[in-house]
Each structure stands twice: as C-alpha cells, then as structure tokens.
Write an enzyme that holds these catalytic residues in place. Structure first.
Site, PDB file in Angstrom:
ATOM      1  N   ASP A  90       0.819  -1.227   0.000  1.00 43.98           N
ATOM      2  CA  ASP A  90       0.000   0.000   0.000  1.00 43.98           C
ATOM      3  C   ASP A  90       0.847   1.270   0.000  1.00 43.98           C
ATOM      4  O   ASP A  90       0.304   2.373   0.090  1.00 43.98           O
ATOM      5  CB  ASP A  90      -0.921   0.020   1.230  1.00 43.98           C
ATOM      6  N   ARG A 115       0.553  -1.678   7.662  1.00 47.16           N
ATOM      7  CA  ARG A 115       1.083  -0.436   7.080  1.00 47.16           C
ATOM      8  C   ARG A 115       2.009   0.344   8.021  1.00 47.16           C
ATOM      9  O   ARG A 115       2.538   1.389   7.606  1.00 47.16           O
ATOM     10  CB  ARG A 115      -0.086   0.477   6.622  1.00 47.16           C
ATOM     11  N   ARG A 161      -9.763   5.542  10.813  1.00 47.34           N
ATOM     12  CA  ARG A 161      -8.305   5.441  10.872  1.00 47.34           C
ATOM     13  C   ARG A 161      -7.707   6.429  11.879  1.00 47.34           C
ATOM     14  O   ARG A 161      -7.178   6.042  12.898  1.00 47.34           O
ATOM     15  CB  ARG A 161      -7.710   5.659   9.484  1.00 47.34           C
ATOM     16  N   HIS A 190     -11.335   7.033   4.716  1.00 51.46           N
ATOM     17  CA  HIS A 190     -10.450   8.191   4.870  1.00 51.46           C
ATOM     18  C   HIS A 190     -11.223   9.428   4.413  1.00 51.46           C
ATOM     19  O   HIS A 190     -12.035   9.337   3.484  1.00 51.46           O
ATOM     20  CB  HIS A 190      -9.216   8.085   3.951  1.00 51.46           C
ATOM     21  N   CYS A 284      -5.170   9.577  -3.303  1.00 47.82           N
ATOM     22  CA  CYS A 284      -4.417   8.661  -2.431  1.00 47.82           C
ATOM     23  C   CYS A 284      -2.980   8.482  -2.906  1.00 47.82           C
ATOM     24  O   CYS A 284      -2.088   8.230  -2.107  1.00 47.82           O
ATOM     25  CB  CYS A 284      -5.068   7.285  -2.416  1.00 47.82           C
TER      26      CYS A 284
HETATM   27  N1  ARG Z   1      -5.361   0.079   0.992  1.00 47.73           N
HETATM   28  C1  ARG Z   1      -5.074   1.356   1.567  1.00 47.73           C
HETATM   29  C2  ARG Z   1      -5.642   1.416   2.979  1.00 47.73           C
HETATM   30  O1  ARG Z   1      -6.675   0.871   3.226  1.00 47.73           O
HETATM   31  C3  ARG Z   1      -5.610   2.447   0.714  1.00 47.73           C
HETATM   32  C4  ARG Z   1      -5.224   3.809   1.166  1.00 47.73           C
HETATM   33  C5  ARG Z   1      -5.819   4.896   0.333  1.00 47.73           C
HETATM   34  N2  ARG Z   1      -5.310   6.145   0.651  1.00 47.73           N
HETATM   35  C6  ARG Z   1      -6.033   7.260   0.874  1.00 47.73           C
HETATM   36  N3  ARG Z   1      -5.403   8.384   1.001  1.00 47.73           N
HETATM   37  N4  ARG Z   1      -7.326   7.223   0.973  1.00 47.73           N
HETATM   38  O2  ARG Z   1      -5.076   2.020   3.860  1.00 47.73           O
END
Ligand code: ARG
Length: 292
Positions: A90, A115, A161, A190, A284
C-alpha cells in the site's frame, strides 16, 4: 393613456444579455510526492474495497500510475518520488505518508500493522530531503488521507483510521485551526475518499459519508459546496486533486466533472482502476509538499 413601464436607460440594460462572467480559475504550481507501485498488490483487506482473492494486474497498475505522474508533470507540477519498499503493497498511497504544511512535516502513524512500517519510511524521506521541522506523532493519523488543507485551515477525518486525539495534536503542531469530521461509512474510510478540496475556500463532498453533526458543520462552512451523487461517490469520484484550475479525478465520476466544469474548473478524468482494488485513486497516490 395607461402608464407603461419607463424605457430602460442604456446603462441599466445593455443591448445584449449579460451573463455572469465565468470565474477565471488559476492553477498554482505544486510539488507532489509519489511512490511507484512496484510492489503493489492486494494481499490483505483493511477496507471494504480490498478483496485479496481478486487478481491485480501489476503491469497495468504501473502504467496507470505513470499516466497520472505524466499528467502532473505536463501540467507543470513537480513530482518527487520515494523508493517503494518490498512487502509494503500500500506504500503507493503516498497521501497517507505524512501531512506537510508550511514546510512542517507531521509524520503518519498507521492504524493497521500491515502499514505501520510506512510511517518511518516516509519520515526518512523527509529527513533525507532537508526538512528540518518534523514531528513524530503521538496519536494515530494517516496523513493526508485524513487531513485536508483548505486555505489556512485543516479538515480532519476520524471514525475509521485517524484517532480524534490527533486533531488537537495537528492543531498545536501546525498552529492552524483544525476542524474534526466524523466518517461513518466504511467505504469512505479516509476523509479524502469523501471530500476533495477545490480551492482555498471550495470543496466537493459526499454528505452521506459523514455523521449528522459533521454534515451540519460542512454545510455551515461550505454552503456552496458541490455535492456528489451516490454514483460518483461509489466510483471514488471524490478522491480528486485540484491545482486551483485542473481537477484530476476518476474518469467515471461524470456528474462531478459536469458540476466542476459549470464552476469554471477543468476536470481531467483519470483511469486508476487497478489501484481502486486497494481502495485508492488519484488523491491517495499523491502527497502535496507545501512549502513555507
Ligand atoms: N489500501 C489502503 C488502505 O486501506 C488504501 C489507502 C488509500 N489512501 C487514501 N489516502 N485514501 O489504507
């Protein structure tokens, strides 16, 4: 003789119909940080878009990402690149790597263990590139995934998040007002999947992604915002990036494109369908480096 309306004077009614002059939109040149999707894959699932059993076409992902980079450069923007790290599929989503305002770097601290190594990796890039003011965060925050800069203030997402306590940390560090917004729909995990900044005082967003209170706050702050349809929100149309004139967004978000055009912006449709399999698109993949 019945009285008729007076003949309008020439100055009050010019001979041709006057239409409101379209707003002249000016692009400002930006600096972006991007990460090539060399190790991109969907091997785990931390958002509803990610289905590890669905195959990912790595070559196609790279071509799509390169097209986005070319587009930025053709528009005159500078694109810096960070070296992708194997085992961090990612990492291509550079927006999550930090938040940079006035040359100050707020590092990212990820919610999911898959991550977490990206936080220090991005921070090291800033250390190696002459950034002197760097803050390693106390609270979880996923960079510009959840922090969006509108003029001299920040909008900040929470709910999935970024920890709400990070909002006070960011406000204290940057010395700029931070408005917290609660996300409620896991498909819009997000802030940058539910809201896009268009100029120093304009946004577009998808109200249903926010809690009732946050919807009211957004209405209060941005009464003239462009509101996305369910269809455009569902194709990630709000994961868009504006330079003040050009707005790069997923090409399938057709109503948003039409609304943007009406307001004098130049929408540019981008195809990033492979990256969408991980729940990411234009915004993203892009971290804006805002200098002081
Ligand atoms: N697979 C990543 C996650 O779930 C995607 C992140 C996308 N980034 C963003 N800025 N929305 O964290």
């Amino acid at each position: 003789m019945p009285h008729t309306d007076p003949i309008p004077s020439a100055t009050a009614y010019p001979s041709t119909t006057v239409r409101p002059h379209p707003v002249m939109r000016t692009a400002t040149l930006r600096r972006y940080l991007m990460c090539p999707p060399s190790h991109f894959d969907v091997t785990y699932s931390i958002n509803p878009w990610m289905e590890p059993e669905k195959p990912v076409d790595a070559d196609k992902a790279l071509v799509q990402w390169e097209n986005l980079r070319t587009l930025y450069r053709d528009l005159g923007h500078t694109v810096e690149e960070i070296e992708p790290i194997p085992g961090l599929p990612d990492m291509v989503f550079a927006a999550n790597g930090a938040t940079v305002v006035d040359g100050k770097v707020l590092g990212a601290r990820f919610r999911h263990v898959e991550r977490t190594a990206e936080g220090p990796a991005y921070l090291n890039w800033f250390k190696d590139h002459g950034y002197g003011d760097i803050h390693w965060p106390e609270h979880i925050n996923e960079g510009e995934g959840d922090y969006l800069v509108v003029g001299r203030r920040l909008l900040a997402g929470t709910g999935f998040r970024t920890d709400a306590r990070s909002h006070a940390e960011a406000q204290e560090y940057f010395g700029l007002p931070v408005t917290g917004l609660v996300l409620v729909n896991p498909k819009h995990y997000h802030l940058d999947t539910a809201l896009a900044v268009l100029s120093d005082h304009e946004i577009m967003y998808y109200p249903a992604a926010f809690s009732p209170g946050s919807q009211k706050v957004l209405k209060e702050m941005f009464p003239d915002a462009i509101v996305a349809t369910d269809e455009d929100a569902a194709v990630f149309g709000l994961n868009a990036l504006s330079d003040g004139r050009h707005v790069l967004l997923p090409e399938t978000a057709t109503q948003l494109a039409a609304d943007l055009r009406k307001r004098g912006f130049e929408p540019i449709g981008v195809d990033l369908t492979e990256l969408l399999k991980a729940g990411g698109s234009v915004k993203c993949c892009t971290l804006e480096l805002r200098e002081s």
